[in-house]
Motif scaffolding. Structure first.
Motif, PDB file in Angstrom:
ATOM      1  N   GLY A  11       0.812  -1.214   0.000  1.00  0.00           N
ATOM      2  CA  GLY A  11       0.000   0.000   0.000  1.00  0.00           C
ATOM      3  C   GLY A  11       0.847   1.265   0.000  1.00  0.00           C
ATOM      4  N   ARG A  12       1.923   1.264   0.780  1.00  0.00           N
ATOM      5  CA  ARG A  12       2.816   2.426   0.814  1.00  0.00           C
ATOM      6  C   ARG A  12       3.492   2.622  -0.542  1.00  0.00           C
ATOM      7  NH1 ARG A  12       3.778   0.017   5.780  1.00  0.00           N
ATOM      8  NH2 ARG A  12       5.801  -0.811   5.116  1.00  0.00           N
ATOM      9  N   TYR A  13       3.821   1.508  -1.214  1.00  0.00           N
ATOM     10  CA  TYR A  13       4.417   1.604  -2.548  1.00  0.00           C
ATOM     11  C   TYR A  13       3.429   2.223  -3.529  1.00  0.00           C
ATOM     12  CZ  TYR A  13       6.723   0.457  -6.913  1.00  0.00           C
ATOM     13  OH  TYR A  13       7.323   0.562  -8.148  1.00  0.00           O
ATOM     14  N   LEU A  14       2.198   1.746  -3.512  1.00  0.00           N
ATOM     15  CA  LEU A  14       1.179   2.312  -4.405  1.00  0.00           C
ATOM     16  C   LEU A  14       1.026   3.806  -4.155  1.00  0.00           C
ATOM     17  CD1 LEU A  14      -1.635  -0.417  -4.332  1.00  0.00           C
ATOM     18  CD2 LEU A  14       0.215  -0.136  -5.992  1.00  0.00           C
ATOM     19  N   ASP A  15       0.979   4.190  -2.885  1.00  0.00           N
ATOM     20  CA  ASP A  15       0.843   5.604  -2.532  1.00  0.00           C
ATOM     21  C   ASP A  15       2.025   6.424  -3.052  1.00  0.00           C
ATOM     22  OD1 ASP A  15      -1.478   4.891  -1.175  1.00  0.00           O
ATOM     23  OD2 ASP A  15      -0.549   5.011   0.810  1.00  0.00           O
ATOM     24  N   ALA A  16       3.242   5.928  -2.802  1.00  0.00           N
ATOM     25  CA  ALA A  16       4.452   6.653  -3.191  1.00  0.00           C
ATOM     26  C   ALA A  16       4.556   6.831  -4.702  1.00  0.00           C
ATOM     27  CB  ALA A  16       5.692   5.927  -2.658  1.00  0.00           C
ATOM     28  N   GLN A  17       4.037   5.849  -5.452  1.00  0.00           N
ATOM     29  CA  GLN A  17       4.101   5.901  -6.917  1.00  0.00           C
ATOM     30  C   GLN A  17       2.836   6.510  -7.535  1.00  0.00           C
ATOM     31  OE1 GLN A  17       6.910   5.102  -8.522  1.00  0.00           O
ATOM     32  NE2 GLN A  17       7.787   4.669  -6.517  1.00  0.00           N
ATOM     33  N   SER A  18       1.902   6.929  -6.685  1.00  0.00           N
ATOM     34  CA  SER A  18       0.617   7.485  -7.143  1.00  0.00           C
ATOM     35  C   SER A  18      -0.142   6.517  -8.047  1.00  0.00           C
ATOM     36  CB  SER A  18       0.817   8.835  -7.853  1.00  0.00           C
ATOM     37  OG  SER A  18       1.388   9.766  -6.975  1.00  0.00           O
ATOM     38  N   ILE A  19      -0.088   5.249  -7.697  1.00  0.00           N
ATOM     39  CA  ILE A  19      -0.811   4.211  -8.437  1.00  0.00           C
ATOM     40  C   ILE A  19      -2.154   4.024  -7.740  1.00  0.00           C
ATOM     41  CG2 ILE A  19      -0.848   1.783  -9.134  1.00  0.00           C
ATOM     42  CD1 ILE A  19       2.279   1.880  -8.860  1.00  0.00           C
ATOM     43  N   THR A  20      -3.246   4.195  -8.485  1.00  0.00           N
ATOM     44  CA  THR A  20      -4.554   4.018  -7.865  1.00  0.00           C
ATOM     45  C   THR A  20      -4.917   2.539  -7.809  1.00  0.00           C
ATOM     46  OG1 THR A  20      -5.821   4.216  -9.918  1.00  0.00           O
ATOM     47  CG2 THR A  20      -5.347   6.269  -8.716  1.00  0.00           C
ATOM     48  N   GLY A  51      -0.638 -12.584  -6.579  1.00  0.00           N
ATOM     49  CA  GLY A  51       0.586 -11.820  -6.336  1.00  0.00           C
ATOM     50  C   GLY A  51       1.435 -11.715  -7.587  1.00  0.00           C
ATOM     51  N   ARG A  52       1.560 -12.824  -8.283  1.00  0.00           N
ATOM     52  CA  ARG A  52       2.336 -12.837  -9.527  1.00  0.00           C
ATOM     53  C   ARG A  52       1.720 -11.923 -10.576  1.00  0.00           C
ATOM     54  NH1 ARG A  52       7.138 -13.029 -11.160  1.00  0.00           N
ATOM     55  NH2 ARG A  52       7.441 -13.994 -13.169  1.00  0.00           N
ATOM     56  N   ARG A  53       0.406 -11.974 -10.690  1.00  0.00           N
ATOM     57  CA  ARG A  53      -0.296 -11.123 -11.651  1.00  0.00           C
ATOM     58  C   ARG A  53      -0.068  -9.641 -11.340  1.00  0.00           C
ATOM     59  NH1 ARG A  53      -6.415 -12.448 -12.363  1.00  0.00           N
ATOM     60  NH2 ARG A  53      -5.443 -14.459 -12.696  1.00  0.00           N
ATOM     61  N   LEU A  54      -0.104  -9.287 -10.057  1.00  0.00           N
ATOM     62  CA  LEU A  54       0.115  -7.886  -9.665  1.00  0.00           C
ATOM     63  C   LEU A  54       1.540  -7.446  -9.983  1.00  0.00           C
ATOM     64  CD1 LEU A  54      -1.813  -7.844  -6.287  1.00  0.00           C
ATOM     65  CD2 LEU A  54      -2.507  -6.780  -8.443  1.00  0.00           C
ATOM     66  N   ILE A  55       2.512  -8.295  -9.664  1.00  0.00           N
ATOM     67  CA  ILE A  55       3.909  -7.954  -9.949  1.00  0.00           C
ATOM     68  C   ILE A  55       4.128  -7.796 -11.456  1.00  0.00           C
ATOM     69  CG2 ILE A  55       6.300  -8.831  -9.878  1.00  0.00           C
ATOM     70  CD1 ILE A  55       5.252  -7.763  -7.177  1.00  0.00           C
ATOM     71  N   LEU A  56       3.613  -8.720 -12.246  1.00  0.00           N
ATOM     72  CA  LEU A  56       3.781  -8.637 -13.700  1.00  0.00           C
ATOM     73  C   LEU A  56       3.088  -7.413 -14.278  1.00  0.00           C
ATOM     74  CD1 LEU A  56       3.445 -12.398 -14.714  1.00  0.00           C
ATOM     75  CD2 LEU A  56       5.538 -11.003 -14.584  1.00  0.00           C
ATOM     76  N   THR A  57       1.939  -7.053 -13.736  1.00  0.00           N
ATOM     77  CA  THR A  57       1.224  -5.856 -14.195  1.00  0.00           C
ATOM     78  C   THR A  57       2.028  -4.608 -13.877  1.00  0.00           C
ATOM     79  OG1 THR A  57      -0.921  -6.939 -13.940  1.00  0.00           O
ATOM     80  CG2 THR A  57      -0.909  -4.529 -13.999  1.00  0.00           C
ATOM     81  N   LEU A  58       2.551  -4.523 -12.658  1.00  0.00           N
ATOM     82  CA  LEU A  58       3.367  -3.355 -12.300  1.00  0.00           C
ATOM     83  C   LEU A  58       4.597  -3.257 -13.198  1.00  0.00           C
ATOM     84  CD1 LEU A  58       3.081  -3.539  -8.416  1.00  0.00           C
ATOM     85  CD2 LEU A  58       2.185  -1.716  -9.877  1.00  0.00           C
ATOM     86  N   ARG A  59       5.234  -4.373 -13.462  1.00  0.00           N
ATOM     87  CA  ARG A  59       6.405  -4.365 -14.359  1.00  0.00           C
ATOM     88  C   ARG A  59       6.021  -3.908 -15.759  1.00  0.00           C
ATOM     89  NH1 ARG A  59       9.104 -10.113 -12.661  1.00  0.00           N
ATOM     90  NH2 ARG A  59       9.977  -9.427 -10.672  1.00  0.00           N
ATOM     91  N   ALA A  64       9.809  -0.959 -11.450  1.00  0.00           N
ATOM     92  CA  ALA A  64      10.844  -1.954 -11.160  1.00  0.00           C
ATOM     93  C   ALA A  64      10.547  -2.598  -9.810  1.00  0.00           C
ATOM     94  CB  ALA A  64      12.218  -1.300 -11.160  1.00  0.00           C
ATOM     95  N   VAL A  65       9.756  -3.646  -9.835  1.00  0.00           N
ATOM     96  CA  VAL A  65       9.405  -4.349  -8.605  1.00  0.00           C
ATOM     97  C   VAL A  65       9.900  -5.787  -8.683  1.00  0.00           C
ATOM     98  CG1 VAL A  65       7.420  -2.908  -8.043  1.00  0.00           C
ATOM     99  CG2 VAL A  65       7.097  -4.893  -9.493  1.00  0.00           C
TER     100      VAL A  65
END
Length: 73
Positions: A11-20, A51-59, A64-65
Motif C-alpha cells: 500500500g505504501r508503494y502504491l501511494d508513493a508511486q501514485s498508483i490508484t 501476487g504474480r499477476r500484480l507484480i507482472l502488471t506493475l512491471r 521496477a518491482v
C-alpha cells in the motif's frame, strides 16, 4: 493516502508511486477489494497467482518491482 490508515508495504508503494488501486485492479484483472485488502496491512498476502499477476502488471507499467518486494510467499 495520508488519511492515517494502516498501510502495508504494498500500500505504501502504491501511494508513493501514485498508483490508484482501481486502475491496478483493472489492469491486473483482479477485484478492487483484493487490492484494497492487500494495501491495508502486511498481515494480508495474496495467493501466488494473484501476487504474480500484480507484480507482472506493475512491471508491464514500467515499475521496477521484485518478486519478493511485498510478500513472502
Amino acid at each position: 493516502m495520508g488519511l492515517g490508515k494502516e498501510r502495508s508495504k504494498f500500500g505504501r508503494y502504491l501511494d508513493a508511486q501514485s498508483i490508484t488501486q482501481s486502475k491496478l485492479a483493472v489492469a491486473a484483472g483482479v477485484p478492487s477489494s483484493t487490492i484494497s485488502r492487500l494495501a491495508q496491512s502486511d498481515r494480508h498476502e495474496p495467493s501466488y497467482s494473484v501476487g504474480r499477476r500484480l507484480i507482472l502488471t506493475l512491471r508491464a507499467e514500467g515499475y521496477a518491482v521484485g518478486d519478493d518486494d511485498f510478500w513472502t510467499s
